[in-house]
Write a protein that holds these residues in place. Structure first.
Motif, PDB file in Angstrom:
ATOM      1  N   SER A  62       0.803  -1.222   0.145  1.00 54.38           N
ATOM      2  CA  SER A  62      -0.051   0.146  -0.007  1.00 54.38           C
ATOM      3  C   SER A  62       0.755   1.274  -0.210  1.00 54.38           C
ATOM      4  CB  SER A  62      -1.113   0.217   1.263  1.00 54.38           C
ATOM      5  OG  SER A  62      -1.785  -1.023   1.101  1.00 54.38           O
ATOM      6  N   VAL A  63       1.903   1.143   0.966  1.00 51.62           N
ATOM      7  CA  VAL A  63       2.827   2.412   0.668  1.00 51.62           C
ATOM      8  C   VAL A  63       3.602   2.517  -0.747  1.00 51.62           C
ATOM      9  CG1 VAL A  63       5.128   3.184   1.741  1.00 51.62           C
ATOM     10  CG2 VAL A  63       3.437   2.372   3.135  1.00 51.62           C
ATOM     11  N   LEU A  64       3.866   1.327  -1.405  1.00 47.90           N
ATOM     12  CA  LEU A  64       4.477   1.463  -2.515  1.00 47.90           C
ATOM     13  C   LEU A  64       3.535   2.113  -3.496  1.00 47.90           C
ATOM     14  CD1 LEU A  64       6.949   0.732  -4.434  1.00 47.90           C
ATOM     15  CD2 LEU A  64       5.903  -1.409  -4.760  1.00 47.90           C
ATOM     16  N   ASP A  65       2.009   1.425  -3.516  1.00 44.70           N
ATOM     17  CA  ASP A  65       1.143   2.060  -4.373  1.00 44.70           C
ATOM     18  C   ASP A  65       1.060   3.426  -4.070  1.00 44.70           C
ATOM     19  OD1 ASP A  65      -0.944   1.897  -6.379  1.00 44.70           O
ATOM     20  OD2 ASP A  65      -2.303   1.842  -4.890  1.00 44.70           O
ATOM     21  N   ALA A  66       1.076   4.161  -2.870  1.00 41.17           N
ATOM     22  CA  ALA A  66       0.747   5.414  -2.619  1.00 41.17           C
ATOM     23  C   ALA A  66       2.054   6.284  -3.411  1.00 41.17           C
ATOM     24  CB  ALA A  66       0.783   5.755  -1.167  1.00 41.17           C
ATOM     25  N   GLU A  67       3.300   5.706  -3.012  1.00 36.51           N
ATOM     26  CA  GLU A  67       4.333   6.449  -3.584  1.00 36.51           C
ATOM     27  C   GLU A  67       4.278   6.552  -5.029  1.00 36.51           C
ATOM     28  OE1 GLU A  67       7.630   5.556   0.103  1.00 36.51           O
ATOM     29  OE2 GLU A  67       7.598   4.051  -1.866  1.00 36.51           O
ATOM     30  N   TRP A  74      -1.305  12.997  -0.404  1.00 34.20           N
ATOM     31  CA  TRP A  74      -0.172  12.928   0.684  1.00 34.20           C
ATOM     32  C   TRP A  74      -0.909  12.087   1.809  1.00 34.20           C
ATOM     33  CZ3 TRP A  74       4.471  13.547   0.050  1.00 34.20           C
ATOM     34  CH2 TRP A  74       4.999  14.190  -1.114  1.00 34.20           C
ATOM     35  N   ARG A  75      -2.165  12.348   1.952  1.00 30.27           N
ATOM     36  CA  ARG A  75      -3.001  11.623   3.125  1.00 30.27           C
ATOM     37  C   ARG A  75      -2.982  10.239   3.016  1.00 30.27           C
ATOM     38  NH1 ARG A  75      -8.885  13.303   4.819  1.00 30.27           N
ATOM     39  NH2 ARG A  75      -9.345  12.313   2.953  1.00 30.27           N
ATOM     40  N   ARG A  76      -2.966   9.714   1.719  1.00 30.74           N
ATOM     41  CA  ARG A  76      -3.078   8.072   1.726  1.00 30.74           C
ATOM     42  C   ARG A  76      -1.709   7.774   1.872  1.00 30.74           C
ATOM     43  NH1 ARG A  76      -3.073   5.973  -4.509  1.00 30.74           N
ATOM     44  NH2 ARG A  76      -3.409   3.490  -4.102  1.00 30.74           N
ATOM     45  N   LEU A  77      -0.602   8.384   1.615  1.00 39.19           N
ATOM     46  CA  LEU A  77       0.689   8.098   2.008  1.00 39.19           C
ATOM     47  C   LEU A  77       0.896   7.948   3.386  1.00 39.19           C
ATOM     48  CD1 LEU A  77       3.537   7.092   1.289  1.00 39.19           C
ATOM     49  CD2 LEU A  77       4.100   9.482   0.987  1.00 39.19           C
ATOM     50  N   ARG A  85      -1.489   7.344   5.768  1.00 39.52           N
ATOM     51  CA  ARG A  85      -2.113   6.478   6.185  1.00 39.52           C
ATOM     52  C   ARG A  85      -1.400   5.115   6.077  1.00 39.52           C
ATOM     53  NH1 ARG A  85      -8.531   7.734   5.508  1.00 39.52           N
ATOM     54  NH2 ARG A  85      -8.652   9.689   6.936  1.00 39.52           N
ATOM     55  N   ALA A  86      -0.890   5.038   4.830  1.00 42.77           N
ATOM     56  CA  ALA A  86      -0.375   3.891   4.678  1.00 42.77           C
ATOM     57  C   ALA A  86       0.907   3.441   5.434  1.00 42.77           C
ATOM     58  CB  ALA A  86       0.328   3.605   2.961  1.00 42.77           C
ATOM     59  N   GLU A  87       1.702   4.650   5.413  1.00 44.80           N
ATOM     60  CA  GLU A  87       2.880   4.634   6.235  1.00 44.80           C
ATOM     61  C   GLU A  87       2.421   3.947   7.877  1.00 44.80           C
ATOM     62  OE1 GLU A  87       6.023   7.503   4.056  1.00 44.80           O
ATOM     63  OE2 GLU A  87       4.683   8.294   5.612  1.00 44.80           O
ATOM     64  N   ALA A  88       1.492   4.735   8.481  1.00 47.79           N
ATOM     65  CA  ALA A  88       0.763   4.535   9.710  1.00 47.79           C
ATOM     66  C   ALA A  88       0.412   3.088   9.889  1.00 47.79           C
ATOM     67  CB  ALA A  88      -0.251   5.424  10.152  1.00 47.79           C
ATOM     68  N   ARG A  89      -0.034   2.604   8.743  1.00 50.53           N
ATOM     69  CA  ARG A  89      -0.605   1.139   8.611  1.00 50.53           C
ATOM     70  C   ARG A  89       0.630   0.246   8.831  1.00 50.53           C
ATOM     71  NH1 ARG A  89      -3.344  -2.122   3.827  1.00 50.53           N
ATOM     72  NH2 ARG A  89      -3.636  -3.992   4.836  1.00 50.53           N
ATOM     73  N   VAL A  90       1.650   0.518   8.189  1.00 45.80           N
ATOM     74  CA  VAL A  90       2.788  -0.312   8.074  1.00 45.80           C
ATOM     75  C   VAL A  90       3.296  -0.312   9.671  1.00 45.80           C
ATOM     76  CG1 VAL A  90       5.303  -0.541   7.557  1.00 45.80           C
ATOM     77  CG2 VAL A  90       3.818  -0.254   5.979  1.00 45.80           C
ATOM     78  N   THR A  91       3.634   0.824  10.268  1.00 46.36           N
ATOM     79  CA  THR A  91       3.844   0.848  11.823  1.00 46.36           C
ATOM     80  C   THR A  91       3.056  -0.016  12.470  1.00 46.36           C
ATOM     81  OG1 THR A  91       4.876   3.214  11.151  1.00 46.36           O
ATOM     82  CG2 THR A  91       4.581   2.552  13.495  1.00 46.36           C
ATOM     83  N   ARG A  92       1.748   0.427  12.489  1.00 45.03           N
ATOM     84  CA  ARG A  92       0.773  -0.721  13.319  1.00 45.03           C
ATOM     85  C   ARG A  92       0.949  -2.087  13.173  1.00 45.03           C
ATOM     86  NH1 ARG A  92      -3.274   2.196  11.725  1.00 45.03           N
ATOM     87  NH2 ARG A  92      -3.971   0.663   9.959  1.00 45.03           N
TER      88      ARG A  92
END
Length: 81
Positions: free
Chosen positions: A31-36, A53-56, A58-65
């Protein structure tokens, strides 16, 4: 008769189980890759929007979670062959 075992092209059941256990993290990273990629493509169309930017973020926050959740899981017992 072969002296050495022939290479196996398919993953073992243990490898498949490991992939399945880590799949939520793999999916989050995709998801992060797709947003990037969307951000890169948006550069050709006037630049990324706040939604991009919000999509990115959120995707980064999801990876962390998800990574935190995986790290908190008890280690799987390894079978001794």
């Amino acid at each position: 008769m072969h002296r050495y075992p022939l290479p196996v092209d398919e993953p073992t059941s243990a490898e498949l189980a490991a992939i399945e256990a880590e799949w939520p993290l793999i999916e989050a990273e995709l998801s992060v890759l797709d947003a990037e990629i969307s951000l890169i493509n948006a550069a050709d169309h006037g630049g990324p929007s706040p939604l991009d930017w919000r999509r990115l973020r959120r995707a980064e926050a999801r990876v962390t979670r998800v990574a935190t959740e995986l790290a908190a899981r008890p280690a799987a017992r390894k079978a001794v062959a």
